[in-house]
Design a protein around this motif. Structure first.
Motif, PDB file in Angstrom:
ATOM      1  N   LYS A   1     134.513 107.497  96.989  1.00 39.00           N
ATOM      2  CA  LYS A   1     133.564 106.799  97.875  1.00 39.00           C
ATOM      3  C   LYS A   1     134.313 105.977  98.925  1.00 39.00           C
ATOM      4  O   LYS A   1     133.891 105.914 100.086  1.00 39.00           O
ATOM      5  N   THR A   2     135.415 105.362  98.528  1.00 39.92           N
ATOM      6  CA  THR A   2     136.210 104.578  99.476  1.00 39.92           C
ATOM      7  C   THR A   2     136.722 105.451 100.605  1.00 39.92           C
ATOM      8  O   THR A   2     136.642 105.078 101.786  1.00 39.92           O
ATOM      9  N   VAL A   3     137.209 106.627 100.262  1.00 40.69           N
ATOM     10  CA  VAL A   3     137.747 107.523 101.286  1.00 40.69           C
ATOM     11  C   VAL A   3     136.622 108.134 102.108  1.00 40.69           C
ATOM     12  O   VAL A   3     136.713 108.235 103.340  1.00 40.69           O
ATOM     13  N   GLU A   4     135.537 108.529 101.474  1.00 39.36           N
ATOM     14  CA  GLU A   4     134.463 109.206 102.201  1.00 39.36           C
ATOM     15  C   GLU A   4     133.668 108.249 103.081  1.00 39.36           C
ATOM     16  O   GLU A   4     133.026 108.686 104.034  1.00 39.36           O
ATOM     17  N   ASN A   5     133.653 106.971 102.798  1.00 32.20           N
ATOM     18  CA  ASN A   5     132.941 106.009 103.637  1.00 32.20           C
ATOM     19  C   ASN A   5     133.763 105.548 104.838  1.00 32.20           C
ATOM     20  O   ASN A   5     133.265 104.812 105.678  1.00 32.20           O
ATOM     21  N   LYS A   6     135.001 105.965 104.891  1.00 35.96           N
ATOM     22  CA  LYS A   6     135.883 105.554 105.987  1.00 35.96           C
ATOM     23  C   LYS A   6     135.587 106.397 107.231  1.00 35.96           C
ATOM     24  O   LYS A   6     135.459 107.615 107.168  1.00 35.96           O
ATOM     25  N   THR A   7     135.484 105.746 108.364  1.00 42.04           N
ATOM     26  CA  THR A   7     135.274 106.418 109.646  1.00 42.04           C
ATOM     27  C   THR A   7     136.557 106.296 110.453  1.00 42.04           C
ATOM     28  O   THR A   7     137.115 105.202 110.601  1.00 42.04           O
ATOM     29  N   LEU A   8     137.016 107.430 110.976  1.00 40.35           N
ATOM     30  CA  LEU A   8     138.246 107.453 111.762  1.00 40.35           C
ATOM     31  C   LEU A   8     137.921 107.674 113.223  1.00 40.35           C
ATOM     32  O   LEU A   8     137.028 108.453 113.572  1.00 40.35           O
ATOM     33  N   ASN A   9     138.665 107.028 114.091  1.00 37.73           N
ATOM     34  CA  ASN A   9     138.501 107.198 115.524  1.00 37.73           C
ATOM     35  C   ASN A   9     139.762 107.879 116.040  1.00 37.73           C
ATOM     36  O   ASN A   9     140.825 107.263 116.127  1.00 37.73           O
TER      37      ASN A   9
ATOM     38  N   GLN B   1     134.479 109.992 116.611  1.00 37.14           N
ATOM     39  CA  GLN B   1     134.361 109.458 115.256  1.00 37.14           C
ATOM     40  C   GLN B   1     134.370 110.619 114.249  1.00 37.14           C
ATOM     41  O   GLN B   1     133.619 111.583 114.410  1.00 37.14           O
ATOM     42  N   TYR B   2     135.199 110.481 113.235  1.00 38.82           N
ATOM     43  CA  TYR B   2     135.304 111.506 112.194  1.00 38.82           C
ATOM     44  C   TYR B   2     135.146 110.851 110.823  1.00 38.82           C
ATOM     45  O   TYR B   2     135.523 109.702 110.624  1.00 38.82           O
ATOM     46  N   ARG B   3     134.588 111.620 109.906  1.00 40.96           N
ATOM     47  CA  ARG B   3     134.487 111.182 108.514  1.00 40.96           C
ATOM     48  C   ARG B   3     135.353 112.115 107.668  1.00 40.96           C
ATOM     49  O   ARG B   3     135.611 113.248 108.046  1.00 40.96           O
ATOM     50  N   LEU B   4     135.727 111.641 106.519  1.00 39.91           N
ATOM     51  CA  LEU B   4     136.574 112.437 105.625  1.00 39.91           C
ATOM     52  C   LEU B   4     135.781 112.827 104.385  1.00 39.91           C
ATOM     53  O   LEU B   4     134.978 112.042 103.883  1.00 39.91           O
ATOM     54  N   ILE B   5     136.041 114.036 103.906  1.00 42.05           N
ATOM     55  CA  ILE B   5     135.432 114.528 102.673  1.00 42.05           C
ATOM     56  C   ILE B   5     136.573 114.871 101.719  1.00 42.05           C
ATOM     57  O   ILE B   5     137.514 115.580 102.099  1.00 42.05           O
ATOM     58  N   VAL B   6     136.472 114.385 100.497  1.00 44.54           N
ATOM     59  CA  VAL B   6     137.516 114.652  99.500  1.00 44.54           C
ATOM     60  C   VAL B   6     137.289 116.053  98.933  1.00 44.54           C
ATOM     61  O   VAL B   6     136.260 116.332  98.330  1.00 44.54           O
TER      62      VAL B   6
ATOM     63  N   LYS C   1     148.407 108.840 111.642  1.00 44.65           N
ATOM     64  CA  LYS C   1     147.873 107.480 111.537  1.00 44.65           C
ATOM     65  C   LYS C   1     146.647 107.445 110.635  1.00 44.65           C
ATOM     66  O   LYS C   1     146.450 106.482 109.888  1.00 44.65           O
ATOM     67  N   ALA C   2     145.820 108.477 110.704  1.00 42.12           N
ATOM     68  CA  ALA C   2     144.638 108.542 109.840  1.00 42.12           C
ATOM     69  C   ALA C   2     145.058 108.642 108.373  1.00 42.12           C
ATOM     70  O   ALA C   2     144.484 107.969 107.505  1.00 42.12           O
ATOM     71  N   GLU C   3     146.065 109.479 108.098  1.00 42.53           N
ATOM     72  CA  GLU C   3     146.566 109.603 106.723  1.00 42.53           C
ATOM     73  C   GLU C   3     147.137 108.283 106.238  1.00 42.53           C
ATOM     74  O   GLU C   3     146.899 107.863 105.095  1.00 42.53           O
ATOM     75  N   GLU C   4     147.889 107.594 107.093  1.00 41.02           N
ATOM     76  CA  GLU C   4     148.453 106.304 106.730  1.00 41.02           C
ATOM     77  C   GLU C   4     147.367 105.253 106.517  1.00 41.02           C
ATOM     78  O   GLU C   4     147.492 104.384 105.655  1.00 41.02           O
ATOM     79  N   SER C   5     146.290 105.349 107.277  1.00 37.59           N
ATOM     80  CA  SER C   5     145.177 104.411 107.114  1.00 37.59           C
ATOM     81  C   SER C   5     144.514 104.598 105.743  1.00 37.59           C
ATOM     82  O   SER C   5     144.181 103.622 105.062  1.00 37.59           O
TER      83      SER C   5
ATOM     84  N   LEU D   1     132.790 115.715 111.754  1.00 31.57           N
ATOM     85  CA  LEU D   1     132.323 114.817 112.792  1.00 31.57           C
ATOM     86  C   LEU D   1     131.317 113.836 112.208  1.00 31.57           C
ATOM     87  O   LEU D   1     130.439 114.207 111.430  1.00 31.57           O
ATOM     88  N   ALA D   2     131.437 112.569 112.594  1.00 33.19           N
ATOM     89  CA  ALA D   2     130.517 111.542 112.095  1.00 33.19           C
ATOM     90  C   ALA D   2     129.194 111.679 112.828  1.00 33.19           C
ATOM     91  O   ALA D   2     129.145 112.016 114.014  1.00 33.19           O
TER      92      ALA D   2
END
Length: 168
Positions: A131-139, A144-149, A102-106, A166-167
């Motif tokens: 920046k769009t991907v790295e500013n996204k917070t996933l639950n 809460q998790y953040r993504l790094i490209v 679901k996170a990948e699909e988001s 981890l956020a």
């Protein structure tokens, strides 16, 4: 030592005269044959040189057309698909593959506006994509998790390799 007096014998005189005349005639025949062969070879070489010039011109025209078509095709390259892969989720003890999917699909949904865009335009805006991907917070599972490209590849498919963190 002296030269034998062969000039007194007509048989020897005829032999040497015949050899001299035969040598001259054979030399003339050789020159004629060699000349005709050289004539044929020179005309063949001239024809081949003309043909080579024609073919080189033809090749040059084809190469120019090929380069124009390649340039046109490069200009027409568009983004067809987006692939997202999240790594190191095992490090945080996430066993829920559905949550990762679901996170990948988001992330794919956030980048869906890039589909059918020109490749050069999308490449020029790669920092905005990061920046769009790295500013996204996933639950996921209440955390809460953040993504790094980590890796970002562009062609007709945009491939993103992301790492979770981890956020704060």
């Amino acid at each position: 030592m002296r030269i034998p007096p062969l000039y007194r014998h007509p048989v020897w005189q005829r032999f040497f005269a015949g050899a001299a005349v035969g040598g001259c005639i054979s030399w003339l025949v050789f020159l004629f044959m060699f000349g005709t062969i050289q004539q044929k070879n020179s005309t063949i070489i001239e024809r081949q040189a003309i043909r080579i010039k024609e073919l080189n011109g033809y090749i040059q025209i084809l190469e120019e057309d090929y380069q124009k078509l390649n340039q046109k095709n490069e200009d027409m390259l568009t983004i067809q698909e987006i692939e997202v892969k999240i790594q190191n989720f095992e490090r945080y003890g996430i066993k829920d593959r559905l949550g990762i999917y679901k996170a990948e699909e988001s992330v794919k949904e956030d980048l869906r506006s890039l589909i059918a865009k020109d490749l050069t335009t999308v490449y020029k805006n790669k920092e905005v994509i990061k920046k769009t991907v790295e500013n996204k917070t996933l639950n996921i599972n209440g955390k809460q998790y953040r993504l790094i490209v980590k890796e970002l590849y562009f062609y007709t498919t945009i491939s993103l390799v992301l790492e979770m963190k981890l956020a704060d």
